[in-house]
Each structure stands twice: as C-alpha cells, then as structure tokens.
Design a protein around this motif. Structure first.
Motif, PDB file in Angstrom:
ATOM      1  N   GLU A  42       1.230  -1.078  -0.208  1.00 52.94           N
ATOM      2  CA  GLU A  42      -0.117  -0.450   0.190  1.00 52.94           C
ATOM      3  C   GLU A  42       0.908   1.471  -0.433  1.00 52.94           C
ATOM      4  OE1 GLU A  42      -3.318   1.676   3.187  1.00 52.94           O
ATOM      5  OE2 GLU A  42      -2.227   0.341   4.168  1.00 52.94           O
TER       6      GLU A  42
ATOM      7  N   SER B 258       2.807   1.494  -3.379  1.00 57.44           N
ATOM      8  CA  SER B 258       1.985   1.889  -4.441  1.00 57.44           C
ATOM      9  C   SER B 258       1.677   4.109  -4.592  1.00 57.44           C
ATOM     10  CB  SER B 258       0.482   1.243  -4.461  1.00 57.44           C
ATOM     11  OG  SER B 258      -0.182   2.008  -5.566  1.00 57.44           O
ATOM     12  N   LEU B 259       1.155   4.313  -2.843  1.00 60.24           N
ATOM     13  CA  LEU B 259       1.322   5.539  -2.587  1.00 60.24           C
ATOM     14  C   LEU B 259       2.289   6.469  -3.106  1.00 60.24           C
ATOM     15  CD1 LEU B 259      -0.916   8.129  -1.192  1.00 60.24           C
ATOM     16  CD2 LEU B 259       0.599   6.738   1.211  1.00 60.24           C
ATOM     17  N   TRP B 260       3.663   5.724  -2.609  1.00 62.57           N
ATOM     18  CA  TRP B 260       4.972   6.784  -3.131  1.00 62.57           C
ATOM     19  C   TRP B 260       4.756   6.888  -5.174  1.00 62.57           C
ATOM     20  CZ3 TRP B 260       9.591   7.773  -0.089  1.00 62.57           C
ATOM     21  CH2 TRP B 260      10.477   8.403  -0.782  1.00 62.57           C
ATOM     22  N   GLN B 261       4.483   5.576  -5.407  1.00 64.17           N
ATOM     23  CA  GLN B 261       4.630   5.559  -6.958  1.00 64.17           C
ATOM     24  C   GLN B 261       3.449   6.570  -7.362  1.00 64.17           C
ATOM     25  OE1 GLN B 261       4.924   0.972  -6.727  1.00 64.17           O
ATOM     26  NE2 GLN B 261       6.697   1.171  -7.543  1.00 64.17           N
ATOM     27  N   ARG B 262       2.584   6.506  -6.530  1.00 61.72           N
ATOM     28  CA  ARG B 262       1.532   7.273  -8.131  1.00 61.72           C
ATOM     29  C   ARG B 262       1.570   8.884  -7.479  1.00 61.72           C
ATOM     30  NH1 ARG B 262      -1.888   3.717  -4.658  1.00 61.72           N
ATOM     31  NH2 ARG B 262      -2.715   5.635  -3.377  1.00 61.72           N
ATOM     32  N   HIS B 263       2.230   9.112  -6.255  1.00 59.66           N
ATOM     33  CA  HIS B 263       2.264  10.250  -6.141  1.00 59.66           C
ATOM     34  C   HIS B 263       3.218  10.893  -6.944  1.00 59.66           C
ATOM     35  CE1 HIS B 263       3.506  14.353  -4.263  1.00 59.66           C
ATOM     36  NE2 HIS B 263       4.185  14.473  -4.207  1.00 59.66           N
TER      37      HIS B 263
ATOM     38  N   GLU C 124       4.396   9.832  -9.991  1.00 58.33           N
ATOM     39  CA  GLU C 124       3.745   9.715 -11.290  1.00 58.33           C
ATOM     40  C   GLU C 124       2.905  10.508 -11.714  1.00 58.33           C
ATOM     41  OE1 GLU C 124       2.157   5.491 -11.334  1.00 58.33           O
ATOM     42  OE2 GLU C 124       4.033   4.601 -11.622  1.00 58.33           O
ATOM     43  N   HIS C 125       1.911  11.113 -11.265  1.00 58.02           N
ATOM     44  CA  HIS C 125       1.159  12.278 -10.734  1.00 58.02           C
ATOM     45  C   HIS C 125       1.884  13.460 -11.110  1.00 58.02           C
ATOM     46  CE1 HIS C 125      -1.710  15.241  -9.658  1.00 58.02           C
ATOM     47  NE2 HIS C 125      -2.588  14.542 -10.390  1.00 58.02           N
TER      48      HIS C 125
END
Length: 223
Positions: free
Chosen positions: A35, A38-43, A45-46
């Motif tokens: 979790e 994924s939070l790190w990667q989404r930030h 990428e966003h």
C-alpha cells in the motif's frame, strides 16, 4: 553501427521498487508495504505528469521524493522528522541488479556509455556511488527541467553522444521509455526486469533481452 549506448537507470540498472520497499519497511516496521509503495509511486507519477502538462513548474526529483515520503508519513502516522528525512532520500540507496555494474564496466571498454535518468543530479550522483555504477557520463532530467518521456531528455542524450540518433542505442526495462527514444530516432533495446514495463505486441524495438549479459554480446558484435 552503434557509437554510444544510453541506459535508463531507475528500474533498468537498479531495483527501484525493491529499494523503496526496503526503505519504507525500515521506517515503518510491520506496515503494509504494498500500500505504501503504491502511494509513493502514484504521487511521483502524478506530479511528473502535472509537470509535463504544465500544471506545475518543474521540481527536482528530490523535492517530489520528499513529498512522497511525507505523504507516507502522514498516512502511516510516522512523526519522527529524522526518519521522514531519511526516507525521502531512499532513491539514493537503491540496489543495483546483479548484472548492472559488470555490464557497464565491460561495455565501457569499447563504447561510450551514458546514464539517462529522471533522478535529480544529487540523487543520481549518490545513487551511482551506492550502486557501483560507473558511467562515462550520467545525465539527469534536471539538466533540461523535464521528466521522461519528454523528448528533451532523449535529445540531451543524443547531443551528448555527439553522433546521429540512429547510432545511439537506448536501453531500458520500460517500453514507454523506449517508445519515446524511438520517436527521437534512437535505436532501442528492451531488457527484462521484474518490475519493468514489457513491450506490447505492436512494439518493434531493435532487440529484446533477458538480461544485460545477452545484450552485451549483441551490442559488441554490432558496435
């Protein structure tokens, strides 16, 4: 003929997901690492997408990483400033894949080798030292204030190599990276990594390899 070889760094030469997972686990023992990773990667990428779209001014990777670390801290209840600051520099301590350092050393005896990374200059410098990656030159997106797959980065690599793009080989574990390099006229080689972005059926890269050892033999034959 190939006159220069350019390698993506994050994910291709070093295990970015594995290294981040280890750093998060060290900061937050017992946490849900999937979790939080994924939070790190989404930030990341966003924010890189927002920069590409002009919705945010360019920010170095160190700034975005610090934001990602703070998001994880806020989500998981981590309040120790020193632990958060250490987590923010996790990209500087990613482990190299088993074949990365040796392949670079061997290839560099025959051809110029360059790294091309979204990592900021400071992160790239310290990451290369930590992972034992020895380049003739390591190029950061910070030099052109952009993130891959922006064409400015591939032009930077081509200009640095000092030869026509069709004589520069881009090596990456991410098909999206290679598609952008291909659009800039570069030759392309996909290397399979556990967390990479595999080619689609429609992709027509110049080579696909299971590891750098296989790629090395092919490049040295045609270089």
């Amino acid at each position: 003929m190939i006159e220069a070889v350019v390698f993506d760094v994050l994910g291709t030469m070093v295990d970015e997901p594995g290294g981040l997972r280890t750093a998060i686990g060290d900061a937050l023992p017992g946490a849900d690492l999937d979790e939080l990773l994924s939070l790190w990667q989404r930030h990341v990428e966003h924010e890189q997408l927002r920069i590409a779209q002009g919705a945010r001014a360019y920010a170095r990777s160190e700034i975005i990483d610090a934001e990602a670390a703070q998001r994880i801290a806020d989500h998981a209840g981590l309040t120790d400033p020193a632990a958060i600051a250490h987590l923010a520099t996790a990209e500087q301590r990613l482990p190299a894949w088993h074949d990365s350092a040796d392949a670079l050393d061997r290839l560099a005896r025959h051809l110029p080798v360059l790294g091309l990374s979204n990592a900021g200059r400071t992160t790239l410098l310290r990451l290369n030292a930590h992972a034992g990656l020895r380049w003739h030159q390591a190029l950061s997106g910070e030099e052109v204030s952009a993130y891959k797959p922006a064409p400015e980065l591939y032009r930077l690599a081509i200009d640095t190599a000092g030869c026509p793009p069709e004589r520069v080989l881009m090596v990456a574990a991410h098909a999206w990276d290679l598609r952008a390099a291909q659009a800039s006229g570069m030759r392309t080689a996909y290397v399979r990594r556990p967390a990479g972005d595999p080619p689609a059926a429609s992709d027509a890269f110049d080579g696909q390899f299971d590891g750098l050892e296989d790629l090395l033999g092919d490049v040295l034959r045609i270089g």
